[in-house]
Design an enzyme around this catalytic site. Sequence first.
Site, PDB file in Angstrom:
ATOM      1  N   GLU A 153      45.406 143.571 -40.032  1.00 37.11           N
ATOM      2  CA  GLU A 153      46.752 144.066 -40.338  1.00 37.11           C
ATOM      3  C   GLU A 153      47.694 142.940 -40.744  1.00 37.11           C
ATOM      4  O   GLU A 153      48.057 142.108 -39.903  1.00 37.11           O
ATOM      5  CB  GLU A 153      47.315 144.779 -39.086  1.00 37.11           C
ATOM      6  CG  GLU A 153      48.721 145.297 -39.278  1.00 37.11           C
ATOM      7  CD  GLU A 153      49.223 146.141 -38.098  1.00 37.11           C
ATOM      8  OE1 GLU A 153      48.636 146.039 -36.991  1.00 37.11           O
ATOM      9  OE2 GLU A 153      50.196 146.893 -38.297  1.00 37.11           O
ATOM     10  N   GLU A 159      56.663 138.336 -37.273  1.00 32.52           N
ATOM     11  CA  GLU A 159      55.557 138.494 -36.325  1.00 32.52           C
ATOM     12  C   GLU A 159      54.348 137.620 -36.623  1.00 32.52           C
ATOM     13  O   GLU A 159      53.520 137.395 -35.750  1.00 32.52           O
ATOM     14  CB  GLU A 159      55.156 139.970 -36.241  1.00 32.52           C
ATOM     15  CG  GLU A 159      56.344 140.812 -35.764  1.00 32.52           C
ATOM     16  CD  GLU A 159      56.010 142.270 -35.505  1.00 32.52           C
ATOM     17  OE1 GLU A 159      54.883 142.552 -35.075  1.00 32.52           O
ATOM     18  OE2 GLU A 159      56.896 143.111 -35.743  1.00 32.52           O
ATOM     19  N   ASP A 186      50.740 148.939 -42.701  1.00 30.50           N
ATOM     20  CA  ASP A 186      51.747 149.376 -41.725  1.00 30.50           C
ATOM     21  C   ASP A 186      53.054 149.556 -42.497  1.00 30.50           C
ATOM     22  O   ASP A 186      53.625 148.590 -43.023  1.00 30.50           O
ATOM     23  CB  ASP A 186      51.878 148.323 -40.626  1.00 30.50           C
ATOM     24  CG  ASP A 186      52.903 148.711 -39.567  1.00 30.50           C
ATOM     25  OD1 ASP A 186      54.056 149.027 -39.947  1.00 30.50           O
ATOM     26  OD2 ASP A 186      52.571 148.683 -38.366  1.00 30.50           O
ATOM     27  N   HIS A 189      56.059 147.273 -41.476  1.00 30.63           N
ATOM     28  CA  HIS A 189      55.968 145.892 -41.963  1.00 30.63           C
ATOM     29  C   HIS A 189      56.168 145.844 -43.480  1.00 30.63           C
ATOM     30  O   HIS A 189      56.857 144.970 -44.008  1.00 30.63           O
ATOM     31  CB  HIS A 189      54.608 145.278 -41.619  1.00 30.63           C
ATOM     32  CG  HIS A 189      54.353 145.137 -40.156  1.00 30.63           C
ATOM     33  ND1 HIS A 189      55.217 144.505 -39.299  1.00 30.63           N
ATOM     34  CD2 HIS A 189      53.311 145.549 -39.374  1.00 30.63           C
ATOM     35  CE1 HIS A 189      54.729 144.531 -38.064  1.00 30.63           C
ATOM     36  NE2 HIS A 189      53.580 145.162 -38.088  1.00 30.63           N
ATOM     37  N   HIS A 212      49.532 152.694 -40.645  1.00 27.78           N
ATOM     38  CA  HIS A 212      50.493 152.908 -39.561  1.00 27.78           C
ATOM     39  C   HIS A 212      51.728 153.569 -40.147  1.00 27.78           C
ATOM     40  O   HIS A 212      52.374 153.026 -41.050  1.00 27.78           O
ATOM     41  CB  HIS A 212      50.837 151.595 -38.847  1.00 27.78           C
ATOM     42  CG  HIS A 212      49.846 151.253 -37.777  1.00 27.78           C
ATOM     43  ND1 HIS A 212      49.699 149.991 -37.252  1.00 27.78           N
ATOM     44  CD2 HIS A 212      48.944 152.044 -37.115  1.00 27.78           C
ATOM     45  CE1 HIS A 212      48.750 150.006 -36.318  1.00 27.78           C
ATOM     46  NE2 HIS A 212      48.279 151.242 -36.225  1.00 27.78           N
ATOM     47  N   ARG A 218      61.069 151.439 -37.516  1.00 28.60           N
ATOM     48  CA  ARG A 218      59.995 151.622 -36.536  1.00 28.60           C
ATOM     49  C   ARG A 218      60.164 152.912 -35.706  1.00 28.60           C
ATOM     50  O   ARG A 218      59.425 153.152 -34.756  1.00 28.60           O
ATOM     51  CB  ARG A 218      59.874 150.388 -35.639  1.00 28.60           C
ATOM     52  CG  ARG A 218      58.654 150.277 -34.766  1.00 28.60           C
ATOM     53  CD  ARG A 218      57.331 150.392 -35.466  1.00 28.60           C
ATOM     54  NE  ARG A 218      56.606 149.175 -35.674  1.00 28.60           N
ATOM     55  CZ  ARG A 218      55.486 149.121 -36.430  1.00 28.60           C
ATOM     56  NH1 ARG A 218      54.994 150.201 -37.005  1.00 28.60           N
ATOM     57  NH2 ARG A 218      54.876 147.972 -36.609  1.00 28.60           N
ATOM     58  N   GLU A 247      52.553 154.746 -35.422  1.00 29.33           N
ATOM     59  CA  GLU A 247      52.820 153.612 -34.541  1.00 29.33           C
ATOM     60  C   GLU A 247      54.333 153.405 -34.609  1.00 29.33           C
ATOM     61  O   GLU A 247      54.850 152.719 -35.487  1.00 29.33           O
ATOM     62  CB  GLU A 247      52.073 152.369 -35.000  1.00 29.33           C
ATOM     63  CG  GLU A 247      52.229 151.218 -34.020  1.00 29.33           C
ATOM     64  CD  GLU A 247      51.652 149.922 -34.564  1.00 29.33           C
ATOM     65  OE1 GLU A 247      50.763 149.367 -33.916  1.00 29.33           O
ATOM     66  OE2 GLU A 247      52.100 149.471 -35.630  1.00 29.33           O
TER      67      GLU A 247
HETATM   68 MN   LIG Z   1      51.047 148.250 -37.041  1.00 29.49          MN
END
Ligand SMILES: [Mn+2]
Length: 270
Positions: A153, A159, A186, A189, A212, A218, A247
């Site tokens: 990922e 991160e 994701d 992201h 994701h 988020r 997620e």
């Molecule tokens: Mn993720």
Amino acid sequence: MKSCITISLVPSLKGGPWILWDSLEKSVKESARLGFDAIELFTDGPQAGEKNELRNLLNETGLALGAVGTGAGKVLNGLTLTHPDQNIRAKAISFVREMIDFGALFNAPAIIGSMQGSYSESTSKQDALNYLTDALEELGDHANTQGVSLIYEPLNRYETNLFNLYLDACEFIDQLSTNGVSLLADLFHMNIEEDSISDSLQKGARHLGHVHFADSNRKPVGNGHTNMAPIATTLQEIGYDGCVSAEAFAWPDPLTAAKTTIDSYRKFFS
Ligand SMILES: [Mn+2]
């Protein structure tokens, strides 16, 4: 495609980006009741619930295990695949290996997200990339022998500093000898990093293995400002048939978040 929902079995990480937090039994049954096809598990190691509990619950509900996360290796144990200490890197590899074996019992891939780590003053970027390459070669081949893939990922810049862009990660995967590694898109992201999420997915469709599903902030899809319709269209156009896995924060509470997610999934993918 399969609608999928994350379940965390690590109470000490409450507040993290997982939708359901209750006991394994309650969470799996709730996921089935809401109409999800699969669950993605975040556990502290290669097990979930009592002996045979997960298998029995999956059999009983007809849900699939969509994936298992390996992030506890970093968050709880301080392990990463690019750590400057060779001993810690070796422990990280064996943790991921155990998670691959655990997921493979249920035909589910393991995900390497935060376990990739970052380069730093004590590890050069080139060293970190070499460590990551070695780890993915070994773990990708191991996943192959277990009949599953290994999902890598790319994360946003806050991160990791290894791979932030989906297509950079694609080129990195192209250079590996193992064919056991695929990529995770994701959408949280990607919302931070990509010029166009749809373009990147189209150009890098060859490696897409997991998605994701989260909004720009988020939160569950529907609570932010990501323009999801064109992304969903792209996923359909490229023939993606894996999990679209929520997620996201349990916002405003786990059940509402789960309900919002399945409603959004149906809105965009059915
Ligand atoms: Mn993720």
